[in-house]
Design a protein around this motif. Sequence first.
Motif, PDB file in Angstrom:
ATOM      1  N   GLU A 126       0.836  -1.196   0.000  1.00 26.35           N
ATOM      2  CA  GLU A 126       0.000   0.000   0.000  1.00 26.35           C
ATOM      3  C   GLU A 126       0.877   1.254   0.000  1.00 26.35           C
ATOM      4  OE1 GLU A 126      -2.256   2.422  -0.567  1.00 26.35           O
ATOM      5  OE2 GLU A 126      -3.656   0.859   0.080  1.00 26.35           O
ATOM      6  N   PRO A 127       0.992   1.931  -1.149  1.00 29.18           N
ATOM      7  CA  PRO A 127       1.831   3.139  -1.193  1.00 29.18           C
ATOM      8  C   PRO A 127       1.138   4.378  -0.631  1.00 29.18           C
ATOM      9  CG  PRO A 127       0.917   2.705  -3.358  1.00 29.18           C
ATOM     10  CD  PRO A 127       0.485   1.558  -2.477  1.00 29.18           C
ATOM     11  N   ALA A 128      -0.203   4.339  -0.545  1.00 26.45           N
ATOM     12  CA  ALA A 128      -0.931   5.518  -0.085  1.00 26.45           C
ATOM     13  C   ALA A 128      -0.642   5.782   1.392  1.00 26.45           C
ATOM     14  CB  ALA A 128      -2.430   5.331  -0.305  1.00 26.45           C
ATOM     15  N   PRO A 136       4.748  15.412   3.195  1.00 22.42           N
ATOM     16  CA  PRO A 136       4.856  14.236   2.317  1.00 22.42           C
ATOM     17  C   PRO A 136       3.485  13.822   1.795  1.00 22.42           C
ATOM     18  CG  PRO A 136       5.063  13.591   4.611  1.00 22.42           C
ATOM     19  CD  PRO A 136       5.062  15.079   4.596  1.00 22.42           C
ATOM     20  N   VAL A 137       3.474  13.252   0.576  1.00 25.38           N
ATOM     21  CA  VAL A 137       2.207  12.908  -0.069  1.00 25.38           C
ATOM     22  C   VAL A 137       1.998  11.403  -0.211  1.00 25.38           C
ATOM     23  CG1 VAL A 137       2.087  15.084  -1.324  1.00 25.38           C
ATOM     24  CG2 VAL A 137       3.252  13.121  -2.358  1.00 25.38           C
ATOM     25  N   ASP A 138       2.993  10.597   0.109  1.00 26.99           N
ATOM     26  CA  ASP A 138       2.796   9.149   0.065  1.00 26.99           C
ATOM     27  C   ASP A 138       3.612   8.505   1.178  1.00 26.99           C
ATOM     28  OD1 ASP A 138       5.496   8.877  -0.847  1.00 26.99           O
ATOM     29  OD2 ASP A 138       4.829   9.032  -2.927  1.00 26.99           O
ATOM     30  N   ALA A 139       3.454   7.191   1.328  1.00 28.79           N
ATOM     31  CA  ALA A 139       4.073   6.502   2.457  1.00 28.79           C
ATOM     32  C   ALA A 139       5.590   6.571   2.407  1.00 28.79           C
ATOM     33  CB  ALA A 139       3.599   5.047   2.482  1.00 28.79           C
ATOM     34  N   GLY A 140       6.164   6.402   1.227  1.00 30.82           N
ATOM     35  CA  GLY A 140       7.610   6.458   1.103  1.00 30.82           C
ATOM     36  C   GLY A 140       8.171   7.814   1.485  1.00 30.82           C
ATOM     37  N   ALA A 141       7.527   8.866   1.021  1.00 29.51           N
ATOM     38  CA  ALA A 141       7.971  10.214   1.350  1.00 29.51           C
ATOM     39  C   ALA A 141       7.825  10.498   2.840  1.00 29.51           C
ATOM     40  CB  ALA A 141       7.180  11.240   0.534  1.00 29.51           C
ATOM     41  N   PHE A 142       6.769   9.956   3.451  1.00 34.03           N
ATOM     42  CA  PHE A 142       6.596  10.156   4.896  1.00 34.03           C
ATOM     43  C   PHE A 142       7.686   9.436   5.679  1.00 34.03           C
ATOM     44  CE2 PHE A 142       4.895   8.740   9.014  1.00 34.03           C
ATOM     45  CZ  PHE A 142       4.714   9.986   9.606  1.00 34.03           C
TER      46      PHE A 142
END
Length: 337
Positions: free
Chosen positions: A139-141, A289-295
């Motif tokens: 889940e990338p969201a 951040p706008v997605d899980a990776g960026a967070f």
Amino acid sequence: ARAAVALSEAWQWPLLPDIRSQLRLGEPGVIAHADLLAGSPAFLRRFAPDAILQLGDRVVSKRINALAQGAAPYVVVHPSGARLDPGHGVTHRIQAEVGAFSRGLLQAGPVAAEAGWMDGWRAADARAGGWLDEHFAREPALTEPHLARIVSEQIPAGTGLCLASSMPVRDLDRFASVRAPRVHVASNRGASGIDGTIATAAGLALGLDRPVTLVIGDLAMLHDLNSLPLLHRVGQPVVVVLVNNQGGGIFSFLPISTFPTVFEHYFATPHTWSFEHAALQFGLVYAAPVDAGAFRDAYSLACSRPGPTLIEVRTDRSANVEEHRTFDRSIDHLFSA
């Protein structure tokens, strides 16, 4: 907390730890996903308990509170004389210090559960945790449950975790990983109000003399903006993880949400603001951040900084309700076969 663990092991009674118990994070052998299990009718058909021993205050989880209402005996042990019984289900109330009481029961000898009872709970907990791992891995969201999961996995061991009322404390209680490090968790419960939450996080950093992560919603943030300057005065870095769903997200889970003519204005109390300029005004580093990776990247970097950081995550209240309901349906399906 240590006496409660020892009692659970000696009696082979499953230990369902509240997020504020200092046992939900970094403690092997507890039933980490108790809230999700207690929300599964299929699981409870086999594992609904006959007896509940509650050590300390009311737990955050509404489902575990409901589970206790169906048990007899339902025993509450607390050092004060407070009722702690909104559902009127307590059969025995014992006023005692929890550690001394637990050690006394250990000396009195075991009240052992039936063979395999603890193993069954632990196997179910591992199964639910495995399903969550698979879900979040694909889940990338950056949903509110996913945010809670990431914070629990990446927060530095030995630091402080301050959880605002409403959804933050519930999401960490429900979705925190079993691989989470041991940290000191604090949350204002009482009347579950949202005033003074940033000040509480500052006080936690000052009292622990350690870095602190605060997970907070937008309304709680608005109610305590004037405490942001405190984050520069506590001598430890504070990372503020702000969940901005533009209103009171927890109310979307209540029946009143089906009455739109009154719900949005009087309960959700929506707004259109972001908090970037609040961070700039009070000298906090800001990230969105706008997605899980960026967070993950933003949170990791914030934890390494010497000063305070505000990470703002935008979510949608309606989508969040459906996300939680999907988890409930999926976990129940695991035990339906």
